[in-house]
Design a protein around this motif. Sequence first.
Motif, PDB file in Angstrom:
ATOM      1  N   ARG A 289     -30.306   2.117  12.837  1.00 60.56           N
ATOM      2  CA  ARG A 289     -31.724   1.784  13.006  1.00 60.56           C
ATOM      3  C   ARG A 289     -31.949   0.977  14.282  1.00 60.56           C
ATOM      4  O   ARG A 289     -32.907   1.205  15.018  1.00 60.56           O
ATOM      5  CB  ARG A 289     -32.227   0.998  11.785  1.00 60.56           C
ATOM      6  N   MET A 290     -31.039   0.042  14.553  1.00 61.81           N
ATOM      7  CA  MET A 290     -31.163  -0.800  15.747  1.00 61.81           C
ATOM      8  C   MET A 290     -31.050   0.032  17.025  1.00 61.81           C
ATOM      9  O   MET A 290     -31.807  -0.173  17.972  1.00 61.81           O
ATOM     10  CB  MET A 290     -30.101  -1.901  15.740  1.00 61.81           C
ATOM     11  N   LEU A 291     -30.114   0.979  17.072  1.00 64.05           N
ATOM     12  CA  LEU A 291     -29.962   1.846  18.248  1.00 64.05           C
ATOM     13  C   LEU A 291     -31.226   2.666  18.490  1.00 64.05           C
ATOM     14  O   LEU A 291     -31.695   2.784  19.619  1.00 64.05           O
ATOM     15  CB  LEU A 291     -28.766   2.789  18.067  1.00 64.05           C
ATOM     16  N   GLU A 292     -31.777   3.218  17.414  1.00 66.92           N
ATOM     17  CA  GLU A 292     -33.006   4.004  17.553  1.00 66.92           C
ATOM     18  C   GLU A 292     -34.156   3.126  18.026  1.00 66.92           C
ATOM     19  O   GLU A 292     -34.957   3.533  18.873  1.00 66.92           O
ATOM     20  CB  GLU A 292     -33.366   4.685  16.229  1.00 66.92           C
ATOM     21  N   LEU A 293     -34.230   1.899  17.509  1.00 69.94           N
ATOM     22  CA  LEU A 293     -35.281   0.973  17.951  1.00 69.94           C
ATOM     23  C   LEU A 293     -35.122   0.612  19.423  1.00 69.94           C
ATOM     24  O   LEU A 293     -36.113   0.495  20.151  1.00 69.94           O
ATOM     25  CB  LEU A 293     -35.273  -0.291  17.086  1.00 69.94           C
TER      26      LEU A 293
ATOM     27  N   THR B 234     -39.832  -5.703  15.077  1.00 68.22           N
ATOM     28  CA  THR B 234     -39.008  -4.998  14.091  1.00 68.22           C
ATOM     29  C   THR B 234     -37.526  -5.224  14.381  1.00 68.22           C
ATOM     30  O   THR B 234     -36.727  -5.441  13.465  1.00 68.22           O
ATOM     31  CB  THR B 234     -39.335  -3.487  14.094  1.00 68.22           C
ATOM     32  N   MET B 235     -37.160  -5.169  15.671  1.00 70.59           N
ATOM     33  CA  MET B 235     -35.764  -5.408  16.051  1.00 70.59           C
ATOM     34  C   MET B 235     -35.337  -6.836  15.706  1.00 70.59           C
ATOM     35  O   MET B 235     -34.237  -7.050  15.189  1.00 70.59           O
ATOM     36  CB  MET B 235     -35.575  -5.152  17.554  1.00 70.59           C
TER      37      MET B 235
ATOM     38  N   LEU C 284     -34.877  -7.055  11.978  1.00 75.72           N
ATOM     39  CA  LEU C 284     -33.649  -6.379  11.565  1.00 75.72           C
ATOM     40  C   LEU C 284     -32.423  -7.226  11.908  1.00 75.72           C
ATOM     41  O   LEU C 284     -31.488  -7.333  11.120  1.00 75.72           O
ATOM     42  CB  LEU C 284     -33.558  -5.000  12.240  1.00 75.72           C
ATOM     43  N   ARG C 285     -32.446  -7.836  13.085  1.00 73.05           N
ATOM     44  CA  ARG C 285     -31.342  -8.708  13.492  1.00 73.05           C
ATOM     45  C   ARG C 285     -31.195  -9.888  12.518  1.00 73.05           C
ATOM     46  O   ARG C 285     -30.091 -10.227  12.093  1.00 73.05           O
ATOM     47  CB  ARG C 285     -31.608  -9.216  14.917  1.00 73.05           C
ATOM     48  N   ASP C 286     -32.332 -10.489  12.154  1.00 72.68           N
ATOM     49  CA  ASP C 286     -32.311 -11.605  11.195  1.00 72.68           C
ATOM     50  C   ASP C 286     -31.812 -11.155   9.830  1.00 72.68           C
ATOM     51  O   ASP C 286     -31.055 -11.870   9.163  1.00 72.68           O
ATOM     52  CB  ASP C 286     -33.714 -12.223  11.060  1.00 72.68           C
ATOM     53  N   GLU C 287     -32.228  -9.955   9.429  1.00 71.70           N
ATOM     54  CA  GLU C 287     -31.798  -9.412   8.131  1.00 71.70           C
ATOM     55  C   GLU C 287     -30.285  -9.197   8.110  1.00 71.70           C
ATOM     56  O   GLU C 287     -29.603  -9.519   7.126  1.00 71.70           O
ATOM     57  CB  GLU C 287     -32.532  -8.085   7.867  1.00 71.70           C
ATOM     58  N   ILE C 288     -29.748  -8.667   9.220  1.00 71.05           N
ATOM     59  CA  ILE C 288     -28.296  -8.440   9.308  1.00 71.05           C
ATOM     60  C   ILE C 288     -27.563  -9.778   9.230  1.00 71.05           C
ATOM     61  O   ILE C 288     -26.555  -9.908   8.538  1.00 71.05           O
ATOM     62  CB  ILE C 288     -27.936  -7.690  10.613  1.00 71.05           C
ATOM     63  N   ARG C 289     -28.086 -10.797   9.938  1.00 68.58           N
ATOM     64  CA  ARG C 289     -27.441 -12.124   9.908  1.00 68.58           C
ATOM     65  C   ARG C 289     -27.425 -12.710   8.491  1.00 68.58           C
ATOM     66  O   ARG C 289     -26.448 -13.323   8.090  1.00 68.58           O
ATOM     67  CB  ARG C 289     -28.184 -13.079  10.836  1.00 68.58           C
ATOM     68  N   GLN C 290     -28.534 -12.514   7.780  1.00 70.95           N
ATOM     69  CA  GLN C 290     -28.628 -13.085   6.426  1.00 70.95           C
ATOM     70  C   GLN C 290     -27.789 -12.325   5.414  1.00 70.95           C
ATOM     71  O   GLN C 290     -27.089 -12.920   4.595  1.00 70.95           O
ATOM     72  CB  GLN C 290     -30.087 -13.103   5.951  1.00 70.95           C
ATOM     73  N   LYS C 291     -27.868 -10.990   5.452  1.00 71.61           N
ATOM     74  CA  LYS C 291     -27.212 -10.190   4.411  1.00 71.61           C
ATOM     75  C   LYS C 291     -25.750  -9.901   4.707  1.00 71.61           C
ATOM     76  O   LYS C 291     -24.995  -9.554   3.801  1.00 71.61           O
ATOM     77  CB  LYS C 291     -27.967  -8.873   4.209  1.00 71.61           C
ATOM     78  N   LEU C 292     -25.361  -9.995   5.978  1.00 72.94           N
ATOM     79  CA  LEU C 292     -23.974  -9.693   6.338  1.00 72.94           C
ATOM     80  C   LEU C 292     -23.350 -10.841   7.138  1.00 72.94           C
ATOM     81  O   LEU C 292     -22.955 -10.664   8.302  1.00 72.94           O
ATOM     82  CB  LEU C 292     -23.911  -8.389   7.141  1.00 72.94           C
ATOM     83  N   PRO C 293     -23.222 -12.014   6.527  1.00 67.07           N
ATOM     84  CA  PRO C 293     -22.612 -13.133   7.260  1.00 67.07           C
ATOM     85  C   PRO C 293     -21.133 -12.889   7.555  1.00 67.07           C
ATOM     86  O   PRO C 293     -20.550 -13.537   8.427  1.00 67.07           O
ATOM     87  CB  PRO C 293     -22.801 -14.320   6.311  1.00 67.07           C
ATOM     88  N   MET C 294     -20.541 -11.925   6.837  1.00 66.07           N
ATOM     89  CA  MET C 294     -19.123 -11.627   7.049  1.00 66.07           C
ATOM     90  C   MET C 294     -18.833 -10.992   8.414  1.00 66.07           C
ATOM     91  O   MET C 294     -17.688 -10.818   8.791  1.00 66.07           O
ATOM     92  CB  MET C 294     -18.586 -10.740   5.919  1.00 66.07           C
TER      93      MET C 294
END
Length: 201
Positions: free
Chosen positions: A126-130, A52-53, A56-66
């Motif tokens: 979410r990442m901190l909780e994970l 899951t982590m 989530l990391r991959d999702e952040i990289r894809q959706k927030l490249p900024m």
Amino acid sequence: MARLSLSKSSLTRETRQLQTFERFLPALDLKRKQLMAERAKALAEQERIHDTMTALRDEIRQKLPMLANRDIALDGLVKLRGVRLGQENIMGTRLPLLLGADLERCDYGFMSRPHWVDRLVDAWSRMLELRVRLVLQARRVELLEAAVRKVTQRVNLFEKVLIPRTQANIKRIRIALTDAERTAVVRSKIAKGKRLREGLA
């Protein structure tokens, strides 16, 4: 180790001891199997949290490249204030249980930061909780492995040492008692024959 007494009372004591060992062994073996099943569940949960982590990391990289832009200050947006823990008792093993993670989201100006910071703060929360869950799950696995190791040692002690030793003692005592009975019968026959010969003479 005390010297084994080759008597009927010793045979009774060893027989009772063997019955006790044979009565406890299945319960210990069942406990070991249940702890191993719990350990397998805990390992699967640890793997699930890790996956899951990663997702989530991959999702952040894809959706927030900024996020690659280092000019925007993003430090301290989410902080872990504390963790509330409980305890769970599984087969006599006390395991930590996560009741909640207290996260603090720092205030930031909506006009001074880009709009995507809100999504980033949610993802970081979410990442901190994970991460907290992963650390806790690793501790649960560690405790379950120690419990499995301890119960396995006890099962091995019963199966490979205590029960065989007691069975060997019982066999030895029975042989000694049988030999003693045989010797007594032979002695009585010899004595009877001697008395008969003396009576005839």
